[in-house]
Design an enzyme around this catalytic site. Structure first.
Site, short mmCIF file in Angstrom:
data_model
loop_
_atom_site.label_atom_id
_atom_site.label_comp_id
_atom_site.label_asym_id
_atom_site.label_seq_id
_atom_site.Cartn_x
_atom_site.Cartn_y
_atom_site.Cartn_z
N ARG A 177 0.80 -1.23 0.00
CA ARG A 177 0.00 0.00 0.00
C ARG A 177 0.83 1.28 0.00
NH1 ARG A 177 -2.14 -3.28 -1.66
NH2 ARG A 177 -3.86 -4.51 -0.90
N SER A 227 -10.14 0.24 3.99
CA SER A 227 -9.37 -0.26 5.14
C SER A 227 -8.61 0.88 5.81
CB SER A 227 -8.37 -1.32 4.68
OG SER A 227 -9.07 -2.43 4.17
N GLU A 297 -3.39 2.69 7.15
CA GLU A 297 -3.31 2.65 5.68
C GLU A 297 -3.84 3.98 5.12
OE1 GLU A 297 -4.70 -0.90 3.67
OE2 GLU A 297 -5.56 0.30 2.05
C1 LIG Z 1 -15.30 1.10 -0.08
C2 LIG Z 1 -13.81 1.15 -0.30
C3 LIG Z 1 -13.14 -0.01 -0.65
C4 LIG Z 1 -11.76 0.02 -0.85
N1 LIG Z 1 -11.10 -1.14 -1.19
C5 LIG Z 1 -9.78 -1.13 -1.41
C6 LIG Z 1 -9.08 -2.32 -1.78
O1 LIG Z 1 -9.65 -3.40 -1.94
N2 LIG Z 1 -7.74 -2.26 -1.98
C7 LIG Z 1 -7.04 -1.08 -1.84
O2 LIG Z 1 -5.82 -1.07 -2.05
N3 LIG Z 1 -7.67 0.07 -1.47
C8 LIG Z 1 -8.99 0.06 -1.26
N4 LIG Z 1 -9.65 1.23 -0.90
C9 LIG Z 1 -8.88 2.47 -0.72
C10 LIG Z 1 -8.79 3.31 -2.01
O3 LIG Z 1 -9.79 2.93 -2.92
C11 LIG Z 1 -7.41 3.15 -2.68
O4 LIG Z 1 -6.35 3.50 -1.80
C12 LIG Z 1 -7.29 4.01 -3.95
O5 LIG Z 1 -6.08 3.74 -4.59
C13 LIG Z 1 -7.38 5.50 -3.61
O6 LIG Z 1 -7.45 6.22 -4.82
P1 LIG Z 1 -7.81 7.77 -4.79
O7 LIG Z 1 -7.71 8.26 -6.19
O8 LIG Z 1 -9.09 7.98 -4.10
O9 LIG Z 1 -6.58 8.33 -3.96
P2 LIG Z 1 -6.60 9.44 -2.79
O10 LIG Z 1 -7.26 8.85 -1.59
O11 LIG Z 1 -7.15 10.70 -3.30
O12 LIG Z 1 -5.04 9.61 -2.53
C14 LIG Z 1 -4.29 8.57 -1.95
C15 LIG Z 1 -2.82 8.95 -2.00
O13 LIG Z 1 -2.41 9.01 -3.36
C16 LIG Z 1 -1.76 10.25 -3.62
N5 LIG Z 1 -2.03 10.61 -5.02
C17 LIG Z 1 -3.24 10.59 -5.66
N6 LIG Z 1 -3.09 10.95 -6.95
C18 LIG Z 1 -1.78 11.23 -7.13
C19 LIG Z 1 -0.99 11.66 -8.23
N7 LIG Z 1 -1.53 11.88 -9.45
N8 LIG Z 1 0.34 11.87 -8.06
C20 LIG Z 1 0.92 11.66 -6.84
N9 LIG Z 1 0.23 11.22 -5.76
C21 LIG Z 1 -1.10 11.01 -5.89
C22 LIG Z 1 -2.39 11.23 -2.66
O14 LIG Z 1 -1.53 12.34 -2.45
C23 LIG Z 1 -2.55 10.35 -1.42
O15 LIG Z 1 -1.32 10.30 -0.70
C24 LIG Z 1 -11.03 1.23 -0.70
C25 LIG Z 1 -11.73 2.41 -0.35
C26 LIG Z 1 -13.09 2.37 -0.16
C27 LIG Z 1 -13.81 3.64 0.19
#
Ligand SMILES: Cc1cc2nc3c(=O)[nH]c(=O)nc-3n(C[C@H](O)[C@H](O)[C@H](O)COP(=O)(O)OP(=O)(O)OC[C@H]3O[C@@H](n4cnc5c(N)ncnc54)[C@H](O)[C@@H]3O)c2cc1C
Length: 310
Positions: A177, A227, A297
């Site tokens: 992660r 998570s 996480e």
């Molecule tokens: C219902 C639910 C289920 C989920 N299930 C899973 C799962 O099964 N597995 C899993 O791994 N995660 C899961 N997640 C967590 C989430 O979906 C992941 O971590 C996903 O990758 C987050 O993407 P985001 O675009 O929303 O990132 P954000 O939450 O907006 O950002 C996360 C991090 O990425 C960085 N970031 C984002 N974009 C960029 C960019 N372009 N350049 C540099 N840094 C960047 C941000 O600065 C931050 O540090 C779940 C979340 C929810 C709500």
């Protein structure tokens, strides 16, 4: 705080693609978060490069937010400029057969693209909400597969450099992660993913199977960030929290989900402080009961006071 003179330069560079004192709660899946000093949604690479240059020149911190599915944003908000890459949505097949997706492509668009063309390999991401930038930065995944297994290269831009750079998988340091070693302020612009030729039916069937598994085990109808804690080696954070008797535990409007103990739900009026206190309680009780210190996480973002650090 951003000085008025710098605000004016940001306006000159970005026009209506920058706004000030913008509440972030609607940019986070937990529906929590105070204001960003500025929220910028650059329309193209030129605007993004200009924005990063201005931030570097004036010492204004910047933070890239994807879709906020893994971020807990502080009640007091975020210093500096929050950048969203919503306009970066190009999605295509490369001549070599990879799928190239810009950082703002959503998990749903990427899944649809692969299903329609019968491309296998990315089905695991169908239920991981977010955009490609967030996926890469988080090394998002499920038990059997994660982003590091399918990324061929990323393209990033580092503040101070004129051009973006492509970094091959062999030079990327993924861990559970997380993507380590991203230079400070670097922005992921795009990624190439490895896929295999299959059929639409087969890819759709695998997507449907994985989504059904998830629907049965996760609370998908309440605001959460997925998570909250990383799974410790050889165990599951959810199992440890449940075994410690904390399922359903509440602080203010935040509740450890009765469905999945590694999810914290915003039951309506939770604050970031509520969530942080609940996280601290889970860490404390699990450490006492099981001798394991749970590591967050979820990325905690913004202005915190010392009592809020987990
Ligand atoms: C219902 C639910 C289920 C989920 N299930 C899973 C799962 O099964 N597995 C899993 O791994 N995660 C899961 N997640 C967590 C989430 O979906 C992941 O971590 C996903 O990758 C987050 O993407 P985001 O675009 O929303 O990132 P954000 O939450 O907006 O950002 C996360 C991090 O990425 C960085 N970031 C984002 N974009 C960029 C960019 N372009 N350049 C540099 N840094 C960047 C941000 O600065 C931050 O540090 C779940 C979340 C929810 C709500």
């Amino acid at each position: 705080m951003i000085a008025n003179s710098v605000k004016q330069q940001l306006r000159d560079a970005l026009g209506d693609a920058v706004a000030f004192d913008v509440p972030l709660s609607r940019h986070s899946s937990l529906r929590i978060g105070g204001p960003a000093d500025a929220l910028a949604t650059p329309r193209d690479r030129r605007e993004l490069a200009r924005l990063l240059a201005l931030c570097a020149e004036h010492g204004v911190p910047s933070f890239v937010l994807g879709r906020g599915f893994n971020c807990l944003i502080a009640d007091a908000g975020v210093d500096g400029v929050v950048i969203k890459l919503d306009a970066f949505r190009a999605l295509e097949r490369t001549p070599e057969g990879a799928v190239r997706a810009e950082a703002g492509v959503t998990h749903a668009s990427l899944t649809r693209f692969c299903v329609e063309r019968g491309l296998a390999g990315l089905e695991f991401g169908a239920g991981i909400p977010g955009v490609v930038g967030g996926w890469i930065a988080m090394n998002a995944g499920i038990g059997t597969r994660e982003v590091r297994d399918v990324v061929l290269e990323i393209e990033r831009i580092v503040p101070g450099q004129q051009e973006s750079e492509r970094v091959p998988r062999s030079a990327l340091h993924f861990e559970y992660r997380a993507l380590l070693g991203l230079p400070a302020g670097a922005v992921i612009l795009a990624a190439n993913f490895e896929v295999e030729e299959s059929t639409s039916e087969a890819v759709r069937a695998e997507v449907d199977r994985l989504l059904a598994l998830r629907a049965g085990s996760q609370p998908l109808n309440v605001p959460s960030c997925g998570s909250v804690f990383k799974n410790p080696e050889g165990d599951y954070a959810g199992r440890l929290i449940e075994a410690a008797g904390l399922k359903g535990e509440r602080v203010g409007g935040a509740q450890i989900s009765p469905v999945h103990a590694n999810f914290i739900a915003n039951t309506g009026n939770a604050t970031a402080t509520d969530v942080l206190q609940l996280m601290a309680r889970a860490q404390e009780v699990v450490e006492k009961e099981a001798g394991v210190r749970l590591e967050p996480e979820v990325r905690v973002v913004g202005r915190l006071d010392d009592r809020e650090r987990v």
